[in-house]
Design a protein around this motif. Structure first.
Motif, PDB file in Angstrom:
ATOM      1  N   PHE A 174       0.817  -1.213   0.000  1.00 20.93           N
ATOM      2  CA  PHE A 174       0.000   0.000   0.000  1.00 20.93           C
ATOM      3  C   PHE A 174       0.855   1.270   0.000  1.00 20.93           C
ATOM      4  N   GLN A 175       2.156   1.130   0.189  1.00 15.42           N
ATOM      5  CA  GLN A 175       3.111   2.227   0.005  1.00 15.42           C
ATOM      6  C   GLN A 175       4.249   1.702  -0.854  1.00 15.42           C
ATOM      7  N   SER A 176       3.937   1.479  -2.107  1.00 11.51           N
ATOM      8  CA  SER A 176       4.876   0.783  -2.984  1.00 11.51           C
ATOM      9  C   SER A 176       5.183   1.548  -4.259  1.00 11.51           C
ATOM     10  N   VAL A 177       4.894   2.844  -4.290  1.00 13.69           N
ATOM     11  CA  VAL A 177       5.241   3.683  -5.435  1.00 13.69           C
ATOM     12  C   VAL A 177       5.947   4.919  -4.894  1.00 13.69           C
ATOM     13  N   TRP A 178       7.274   4.877  -4.880  1.00 11.88           N
ATOM     14  CA  TRP A 178       8.079   5.959  -4.331  1.00 11.88           C
ATOM     15  C   TRP A 178       8.381   6.975  -5.432  1.00 11.88           C
ATOM     16  N   LEU A 179       8.008   8.213  -5.207  1.00 13.28           N
ATOM     17  CA  LEU A 179       8.239   9.272  -6.192  1.00 13.28           C
ATOM     18  C   LEU A 179       9.353  10.199  -5.729  1.00 13.28           C
ATOM     19  N   PHE A 180      10.394  10.288  -6.552  1.00  8.31           N
ATOM     20  CA  PHE A 180      11.465  11.257  -6.351  1.00  8.31           C
ATOM     21  C   PHE A 180      11.350  12.294  -7.477  1.00  8.31           C
ATOM     22  N   ASN A 239      12.459  15.452  -9.691  1.00  7.70           N
ATOM     23  CA  ASN A 239      13.688  16.110 -10.116  1.00  7.70           C
ATOM     24  C   ASN A 239      13.531  17.614  -9.926  1.00  7.70           C
ATOM     25  N   ALA A 240      14.168  18.130  -8.877  1.00  5.30           N
ATOM     26  CA  ALA A 240      14.039  19.553  -8.538  1.00  5.30           C
ATOM     27  C   ALA A 240      15.116  20.407  -9.175  1.00  5.30           C
ATOM     28  N   SER A 241      15.911  19.822 -10.045  1.00  4.96           N
ATOM     29  CA  SER A 241      17.029  20.544 -10.643  1.00  4.96           C
ATOM     30  C   SER A 241      16.559  21.516 -11.715  1.00  4.96           C
ATOM     31  N   THR A 242      17.305  22.599 -11.870  1.00  2.00           N
ATOM     32  CA  THR A 242      17.085  23.535 -12.982  1.00  2.00           C
ATOM     33  C   THR A 242      18.238  23.437 -13.972  1.00  2.00           C
ATOM     34  N   THR A 243      19.119  22.470 -13.771  1.00  2.00           N
ATOM     35  CA  THR A 243      20.240  22.244 -14.671  1.00  2.00           C
ATOM     36  C   THR A 243      20.150  20.833 -15.234  1.00  2.00           C
ATOM     37  N   ALA A 244      21.162  20.435 -15.984  1.00  2.00           N
ATOM     38  CA  ALA A 244      21.161  19.100 -16.573  1.00  2.00           C
ATOM     39  C   ALA A 244      21.453  18.017 -15.557  1.00  2.00           C
ATOM     40  N   THR A 245      21.999  18.378 -14.403  1.00  2.00           N
ATOM     41  CA  THR A 245      22.289  17.404 -13.355  1.00  2.00           C
ATOM     42  C   THR A 245      21.037  17.128 -12.536  1.00  2.00           C
ATOM     43  N   ALA A 246      20.690  15.854 -12.401  1.00  2.00           N
ATOM     44  CA  ALA A 246      19.468  15.490 -11.682  1.00  2.00           C
ATOM     45  C   ALA A 246      19.599  15.792 -10.196  1.00  2.00           C
ATOM     46  N   ASN A 247      18.512  16.288  -9.616  1.00  2.00           N
ATOM     47  CA  ASN A 247      18.419  16.541  -8.172  1.00  2.00           C
ATOM     48  C   ASN A 247      17.114  15.918  -7.709  1.00  2.00           C
ATOM     49  N   LEU A 248      17.186  14.663  -7.301  1.00  2.00           N
ATOM     50  CA  LEU A 248      15.992  13.862  -7.048  1.00  2.00           C
ATOM     51  C   LEU A 248      15.627  13.893  -5.573  1.00  2.00           C
ATOM     52  N   GLN A 249      14.443  14.446  -5.293  1.00  2.00           N
ATOM     53  CA  GLN A 249      13.983  14.632  -3.924  1.00  2.00           C
ATOM     54  C   GLN A 249      12.737  13.782  -3.674  1.00  2.00           C
ATOM     55  N   LEU A 250      12.744  13.027  -2.584  1.00  2.00           N
ATOM     56  CA  LEU A 250      11.591  12.186  -2.266  1.00  2.00           C
ATOM     57  C   LEU A 250      10.367  13.047  -1.967  1.00  2.00           C
ATOM     58  N   VAL A 251       9.278  12.754  -2.678  1.00  4.64           N
ATOM     59  CA  VAL A 251       8.003  13.446  -2.457  1.00  4.64           C
ATOM     60  C   VAL A 251       7.087  12.604  -1.585  1.00  4.64           C
ATOM     61  N   LYS A 252       6.929  11.341  -1.932  1.00  3.49           N
ATOM     62  CA  LYS A 252       6.056  10.444  -1.169  1.00  3.49           C
ATOM     63  C   LYS A 252       6.375   9.005  -1.555  1.00  3.49           C
ATOM     64  N   LYS A 253       5.954   8.083  -0.681  1.00  5.09           N
ATOM     65  CA  LYS A 253       6.156   6.662  -0.934  1.00  5.09           C
ATOM     66  C   LYS A 253       4.880   5.964  -1.421  1.00  5.09           C
ATOM     67  N   ASN A 254       3.822   6.722  -1.546  1.00  6.00           N
ATOM     68  CA  ASN A 254       2.549   6.147  -1.996  1.00  6.00           C
ATOM     69  C   ASN A 254       1.960   6.991  -3.115  1.00  6.00           C
ATOM     70  N   PHE A 255       2.808   7.388  -4.063  1.00  4.63           N
ATOM     71  CA  PHE A 255       2.379   8.165  -5.220  1.00  4.63           C
ATOM     72  C   PHE A 255       1.251   7.430  -5.948  1.00  4.63           C
ATOM     73  N   LEU A 256       0.222   8.146  -6.312  1.00  2.00           N
ATOM     74  CA  LEU A 256      -1.004   7.625  -6.923  1.00  2.00           C
ATOM     75  C   LEU A 256      -1.842   6.846  -5.913  1.00  2.00           C
ATOM     76  N   GLN A 257      -1.212   6.021  -5.106  1.00  2.28           N
ATOM     77  CA  GLN A 257      -1.948   5.221  -4.127  1.00  2.28           C
ATOM     78  C   GLN A 257      -2.631   6.085  -3.075  1.00  2.28           C
ATOM     79  N   ASP A 258      -2.060   7.261  -2.790  1.00  2.24           N
ATOM     80  CA  ASP A 258      -2.640   8.125  -1.756  1.00  2.24           C
ATOM     81  C   ASP A 258      -3.926   8.793  -2.206  1.00  2.24           C
ATOM     82  N   GLU A 259      -4.291   8.611  -3.483  1.00  2.00           N
ATOM     83  CA  GLU A 259      -5.541   9.182  -3.985  1.00  2.00           C
ATOM     84  C   GLU A 259      -6.587   8.109  -4.258  1.00  2.00           C
ATOM     85  N   MET A 260      -6.351   6.881  -3.788  1.00  2.00           N
ATOM     86  CA  MET A 260      -7.289   5.786  -4.047  1.00  2.00           C
ATOM     87  C   MET A 260      -7.469   4.939  -2.793  1.00  2.00           C
ATOM     88  N   ILE A 261      -8.557   4.205  -2.724  1.00  3.96           N
ATOM     89  CA  ILE A 261      -8.695   3.181  -1.691  1.00  3.96           C
ATOM     90  C   ILE A 261      -7.585   2.162  -1.927  1.00  3.96           C
TER      91      ILE A 261
END
Length: 739
Positions: free
Chosen positions: A349-355, A357-379
């Motif tokens: 039930f928490q199996s979709v981790w969303l990071f 990319n908060a970068s404004t350059t070509a280098t990725a800057n991956l920040q964790l948003v949630k561990k239940n992406f999409l799942q938090d909007e459904m039963i």
């Protein structure tokens, strides 16, 4: 009055062949004071994630292929991006899922021929199968099998040696333009290897055209590294020539890995993220070389804390087999990262981790948003969902109770009951989450809680019977008394002293023999239904087995896929004085039977498939929830979510004659342009008659050819009907919503 007009208008078009008069619908669901945007989106377990523009609006949508359970027979879930650039906002579009072919183990969407519409790469025996997307810009999902099995030349520079391009069903290959020449290449581990093979697509080099794929194994030790047992070692192929034969090296066995290409530092070459079936973290491997000569010389298990530190200090850490997907999740055209488990029996039930990319350059800057992406909007109740309705607080409104096989919490899976209270009205239900552990059942060692509701002791209050994975039925006794809120303080373990002949009991309480006592009708793993008649004569509740093969029901599916399992989940009901039976199954199909009498040896099958395939191990509950005296259908599945179909749905009433593929109307709901696609000759004239909900003819149009458009922008929001007719035998009717 509106419902009456709608019914009268639709009555002339209804054709029911052993169907339920329900259609897809929604009920408002609230969790933690937040209204869920896509409550009935069916849940997600262990999945693959791809980008695709599903609706032609030039925005990246998401397609999730959920393997659901241990069988590997997956289900596609489609999510439409409704946000602006940089926003994370999606809606579930369940209808689109039905346009995908059946896939197994893994599935990824990639555009191999450059036509702007992603094609489907999926696992098959020995390697990779490809479906070409031949859809149109208006209707973007139409797949035809292009390659039954991708092949590669393992012989260069000597004589050709053509064989299947191997990709494990356990892991995932990387399907990307590795050499940046305009066609898709494949990175994969060999069947017995810990070294990565580079299968170069030679279509561009050999001028074969965009609609072809021609592979050669350009390197069997690409990047000069090995990966095994959650460890990466560099400089592993010194002195080896690129075209050495497999016989010259004897690699260790590679159980399974998922490979993700990512350009984390913007230098236009491929860095790698590798997840392994034996690991809890991924391995990030940094490429300091270039396209022609990759050089891997740095690695970390703390990704994405490398090379740019994640400010919240969280890295991918999933208990079993984490995999990563480099996709655009927020519509800003910069690749984000989604991590999911690639195996059954781990985070659910928490199996979709969303990071993000908060970068404004070509280098990725991956920040964790949630561990239940999409799942938090459904039963989402984890593994499996068994819905039931119960008025637990005695307020006259039916509440929603969901059993499951387990929430994965603190490295273990516990079966529980999840309770949603109905805070709406008798005609407009609204469900609000109360608890994910009703009656504290997680404190008991019960595996696979399947609830049945009814007053088995005839004391005026409703009890709960609980089927478990061992084939036993426990009794959660209500001691509250008639008319009072439920008090489930007593759990009686196997009080009826029986175990079904097959495991995974899914019970229902139903007075099958009409003697005034509730009997136990129990679906089992072997696909049959057991009938235990209540034989209580005193104060001790007793049940006696009448048959373990009631009505000849057997919902076992394809043995090669489901190992002779059936997982029957029965729901008996009475309608117009007749007994009917719905049965969920391991395949996800729901069958409908007529039940002439308790003594009928074989129940007549009215329909082998109600047409609702929402995922394997379907679990139906059919009861009126909106006060119109007609049944509504709640459908659980192995992904831990629910779908809902109601008698009051605006989609009820109009059934197409002939095959559904003969004519398509989309999108529904529609904002402005309504598209009609019909499999008719190009010179065919269609007469389109547009009606409002009360049956008033608003407009008659003539449409030409197989693709037509109707401008609905001038019409008010609401329900509409359209009848399409040609001078020949073609006639179709649809209902749709303008919003």
């Amino acid at each position: 009055m509106l419902r009456l007009l709608l019914f009268c208008f639709c009555a002339g078009f209804i054709r029911v062949y052993g169907q339920l008069l329900v259609a897809r619908d929604t009920i408002t669901v609230i969790e933690n004071n937040k209204v869920l945007k896509m409550a009935w989106a069916n849940g997600i377990n262990h999945s693959n994630v791809s980008n695709m523009d599903l609706n032609g609006d030039s925005k990246n949508d998401l397609v999730v292929f959920d393997r659901i359970n241990s069988y590997g027979v997956g289900r596609f879930r489609c999510f439409i991006n409704t946000g602006s650039a940089g926003q994370i906002n999606y809606r579930h579009d369940p209808a689109l899922s039905y346009y995908f072919p059946r896939a197994f183990y893994w599935a990824l969407l990639r555009d191999y021929n450059g036509d702007g519409m992603e094609d489907l790469f999926c696992s098959t025996t020995g390697g990779i199968k490809v479906y070409k997307n031949v859809g149109t810009p208006q209707h973007r999902l139409q797949f035809v099998l292009k390659y039954t099995l991708l092949l590669s030349d393992y012989g260069p520079p000597g004589s050709p040696s053509i064989s299947n391009l191997y990709a494990s069903s356990v892991g995932l290959p990387a399907i990307e333009d590795v050499d940046k020449d305009g066609d898709l290449d494949i990175l994969t581990f060999s069947a017995l290897g810990v070294y990565m093979e580079f299968h170069q697509n030679m279509s561009v080099e050999n001028h074969l055209g965009s609609d072809s794929m021609s592979f050669r194994r350009a390197d069997y030790c690409w990047g000069d590294f090995s990966e095994s047992s959650c460890s990466v070692s560099f400089n592993q192929c010194p002195g080896r020539k690129m075209w050495d034969s497999l016989a010259q090296h004897k690699p260790d066995h590679h159980a399974g890995a998922c490979i993700t290409c990512i350009d984390s530092d913007g230098d236009n070459d491929q860095d790698l993220i590798i997840g392994d079936v034996e690991c809890t973290t991924v391995q990030y491997i940094h490429n300091s070389g270039d396209l022609q000569a990759p050089v891997f010389n740095d690695t970390t298990k703390l990704y994405p804390n490398f090379p740019v530190k994640n400010t919240n200090g969280t890295y991918i850490n999933i208990k079993v087999f984490p995999c990563a997907y480099n996709v655009d999740a927020d519509g800003d055209n910069r690749k984000d990262l989604i991590a999911t488990p690639n195996a059954f029996g781990t985070e659910n039930f928490q199996s979709v981790w969303l990071f993000r990319n908060a970068s404004t350059t070509a280098t990725a800057n991956l920040q964790l948003v949630k561990k239940n992406f999409l799942q938090d909007e459904m039963i989402e109740v984890g593994q499996n969902s068994f819905p039931a309705l119960i008025d637990y607080d005695a307020d006259g409104l039916m509440d929603l109770l969901i059993g499951n096989a387990g929430y994965y919490i603190n490295d273990s899976q516990k079966s529980r009951l999840t309770l949603y209270k109905n805070i709406g009205s008798s005609s407009v239900p609204v469900f609000s989450l109360i608890t994910r552990d009703y009656a504290s059942l997680s404190t008991y060692s019960i595996n696979n809680i399947a609830p049945a509701i009814g007053d088995i002791d005839n004391d005026g209050d409703v009890d709960i019977c609980i089927g478990n994975s061992s084939g036993q039925v426990h009794w959660l006794q209500n001691t509250a008394g008639s008319g009072k809120p439920c008090n489930f303080s007593v759990l009686k373990i196997n009080p009826f002293s029986f175990t079904t002949v097959s495991s995974a009991a899914a019970p229902q309480l139903f007075d099958f023999d009409l003697d005034g006592k509730l009997d136990l009708m129990i679906g089992m793993k072997n696909g049959n239904i057991a009938y235990y008649r209540q034989t209580t004569t005193g104060t001790t509740i007793t049940f006696s087995l009448i048959t373990s093969k009631l009505g000849g029901v057997d919902v076992t599916a394809e043995p090669g896929l489901y190992a002779y399992d059936g997982f029957a989940v029965p729901f008996f009901y009475r309608e117009l004085g007749l007994n009917r039976l719905l049965v969920g199954s391991v395949s996800g199909r729901v069958r409908l039977y007529n039940v002439p009498s308790p003594t009928t040896s074989v129940f007549p099958l009215l329909n082998t498939d109600l047409g609702y395939y929402e995922g394997s191990q379907s679990a139906p509950w059919y009861e009126d929830i909106n006060g119109d005296a007609m049944g509504d259908l709640f459908l659980g599945n192995a992904s831990g979510g629910l779908s809902f179909f109601s008698s009051a749905s605006p989609y009820v009433g109009l059934k197409e004659a002939g095959t559904p593929a003969a004519c398509l109307l989309y999108p529904n709901p529609v904002a402005d342009k309504l598209y009609i696609s019909a499999s008719l000759p190009a010179n065919t004239i269609l007469n389109a008659h547009l009606y409002n909900v009360s049956g008033k003819l608003l407009r008659t149009l003539q449409l030409y050819g197989p693709e037509s458009t109707i401008d609905m922008s001038e019409f008010e929001n609401g329900f509409y009907m359209i009848r399409l007719q040609s001078d020949g035998s073609f006639s179709r009717s649809f209902k749709f919503i303008k919003q």
